[in-house]
Design a protein around this motif. Structure first.
Motif, short mmCIF file in Angstrom:
data_model
loop_
_atom_site.label_atom_id
_atom_site.label_comp_id
_atom_site.label_asym_id
_atom_site.label_seq_id
_atom_site.Cartn_x
_atom_site.Cartn_y
_atom_site.Cartn_z
N SER A 153 0.82 -1.21 0.00
CA SER A 153 0.00 0.00 0.00
C SER A 153 0.86 1.25 0.00
N LEU A 154 1.86 1.30 0.87
CA LEU A 154 2.73 2.47 0.94
C LEU A 154 3.43 2.71 -0.40
N ILE A 155 3.94 1.62 -0.99
CA ILE A 155 4.67 1.74 -2.24
C ILE A 155 3.73 2.13 -3.38
N SER A 156 2.46 1.79 -3.27
CA SER A 156 1.47 2.13 -4.30
C SER A 156 1.00 3.57 -4.16
N ILE A 157 0.85 4.04 -2.92
CA ILE A 157 0.41 5.41 -2.68
C ILE A 157 1.49 6.42 -3.06
N ALA A 158 2.73 6.07 -2.77
CA ALA A 158 3.84 7.02 -2.94
C ALA A 158 3.93 7.62 -4.35
N PRO A 159 3.94 6.83 -5.43
CA PRO A 159 4.04 7.46 -6.76
C PRO A 159 2.84 8.31 -7.11
N MET A 160 1.66 7.94 -6.59
CA MET A 160 0.47 8.74 -6.86
C MET A 160 0.52 10.08 -6.14
N LYS A 161 1.36 10.16 -5.10
CA LYS A 161 1.58 11.42 -4.39
C LYS A 161 2.74 12.21 -4.98
N GLY A 162 3.34 11.68 -6.05
CA GLY A 162 4.42 12.40 -6.71
C GLY A 162 5.78 12.19 -6.10
N VAL A 163 5.93 11.17 -5.24
CA VAL A 163 7.23 10.90 -4.65
C VAL A 163 8.16 10.36 -5.74
N PRO A 164 9.37 10.91 -5.87
CA PRO A 164 10.30 10.44 -6.92
C PRO A 164 10.58 8.95 -6.82
N GLN A 165 10.68 8.30 -7.96
CA GLN A 165 10.88 6.86 -7.98
C GLN A 165 12.16 6.45 -7.26
N ALA A 166 13.20 7.24 -7.36
CA ALA A 166 14.46 6.91 -6.68
C ALA A 166 14.27 6.87 -5.17
N VAL A 167 13.44 7.77 -4.65
CA VAL A 167 13.17 7.80 -3.21
C VAL A 167 12.38 6.56 -2.80
N ILE A 168 11.36 6.21 -3.60
CA ILE A 168 10.56 5.02 -3.32
C ILE A 168 11.44 3.78 -3.32
N ASP A 169 12.33 3.68 -4.31
CA ASP A 169 13.22 2.52 -4.40
C ASP A 169 14.12 2.42 -3.17
N SER A 170 14.59 3.57 -2.68
CA SER A 170 15.48 3.56 -1.51
C SER A 170 14.72 3.14 -0.26
N TRP A 171 13.47 3.56 -0.14
CA TRP A 171 12.65 3.14 1.01
C TRP A 171 12.36 1.65 0.96
N ALA A 172 11.98 1.17 -0.22
CA ALA A 172 11.49 -0.21 -0.36
C ALA A 172 12.59 -1.22 -0.59
N GLY A 173 13.78 -0.76 -0.98
CA GLY A 173 14.85 -1.69 -1.32
C GLY A 173 14.59 -2.37 -2.64
N HIS A 174 13.98 -1.65 -3.57
CA HIS A 174 13.59 -2.23 -4.86
C HIS A 174 14.75 -2.27 -5.85
N THR A 175 14.73 -3.30 -6.67
CA THR A 175 15.59 -3.36 -7.84
C THR A 175 14.73 -3.00 -9.05
N THR A 176 15.34 -2.87 -10.21
CA THR A 176 14.62 -2.42 -11.41
C THR A 176 13.45 -3.32 -11.76
N ASN A 177 13.63 -4.64 -11.69
CA ASN A 177 12.56 -5.55 -12.10
C ASN A 177 11.35 -5.47 -11.17
N VAL A 178 11.58 -5.22 -9.88
CA VAL A 178 10.47 -5.08 -8.94
C VAL A 178 9.77 -3.75 -9.15
N ARG A 179 10.52 -2.71 -9.45
CA ARG A 179 9.96 -1.37 -9.65
C ARG A 179 8.88 -1.37 -10.73
#
Length: 210
Positions: A153-179
């Motif tokens: 939910s947090l990761i889904s809400i964040a981009p809709m709020k305009g949070v930069p993808q790089a910030v979301i990736d750093s919070w979630a520990g995402h790699t490119t394929n998960v992003r």
């Protein structure tokens, strides 16, 4: 409809909550009789809701991982580095999470683990599942599959709020394929972005109790 049990389960795994739903869920948990017996349960729900951490990361979390002065949470992960030590990522600490965790640490039973049972022991997988299901039983949230729903939910809400993808990736520990799973949610750092995600006029101000 005519979905199979497997298809229904897949859809529940894909569910993400909007901000108002998360607030309602947390309020349900906080006011439950279960939390009166097990006070660690409310911060256990709040941690993935406000950081996007995984269930295993909740269970590994230590009290020293919360830096209230620098407003950061260290998340102990194993997904990206398959070693015994694993790796760590930093997540900007939401103001609400800071209040919740500070309140919990004031009555913490002791020991190094941030989320632990009343006897100071870290939670087992089965115990964490029990403490997820029990306060939600009989509510509209009881079919949610588990703590990963709050991360999703947090990761889904964040981009809709305009949070930069790089910030979301750093919070979630995402790699490119998960992003790529979340890229469809983009409609178009750090601390300011985090506090923009879950905002409600119904929440008490920073000076009030949580």
């Amino acid at each position: 409809g005519n979905l199979s049990d497997e298809e229904i389960e897949q859809r529940w795994e894909s569910v993400f909550l909007e901000a108002r739903d998360i607030f309602e869920l947390l309020d349900v948990v906080r006011s439950s009789e279960h939390v009166k017996r097990f006070p660690f349960v409310f911060p256990m729900f709040a941690l993935p809701a406000y950081t996007g951490c995984r269930r295993g990361e909740i269970m590994r979390s230590l009290k020293i991982d919360f830096n209230f002065d620098r407003e950061l949470v260290l998340i102990r992960e194993t997904k990206r580095k398959k070693t015994k030590a694993g790796s760590m990522r930093r997540v900007d600490m939401h103001n609400r999470l800071a209040l919740i965790m500070q309140s919990w640490f004031e009555k913490h039973p002791g020991g190094p683990y941030a989320i632990c049972s009343n006897d100071k022991r870290p939670l087992t997988r089965s115990a964490s599942i029990y403490h997820w299901k029990t306060p939600l039983k009989g509510t509209r949230f009881e079919k949610l599959p588990g703590f990963h729903c709050l991360r999703h939910s947090l990761i889904s809400i964040a981009p809709m709020k305009g949070v930069p993808q790089a910030v979301i990736d750093s919070w979630a520990g995402h790699t490119t394929n998960v992003r790529e799973r979340y890229i469809h949610l983009l409609p178009r750092a750090g601390k300011q972005a985090m506090n923009s995600i879950l905002v409600s006029d119904l929440l008490p101000s920073a000076g009030q109790s949580v």
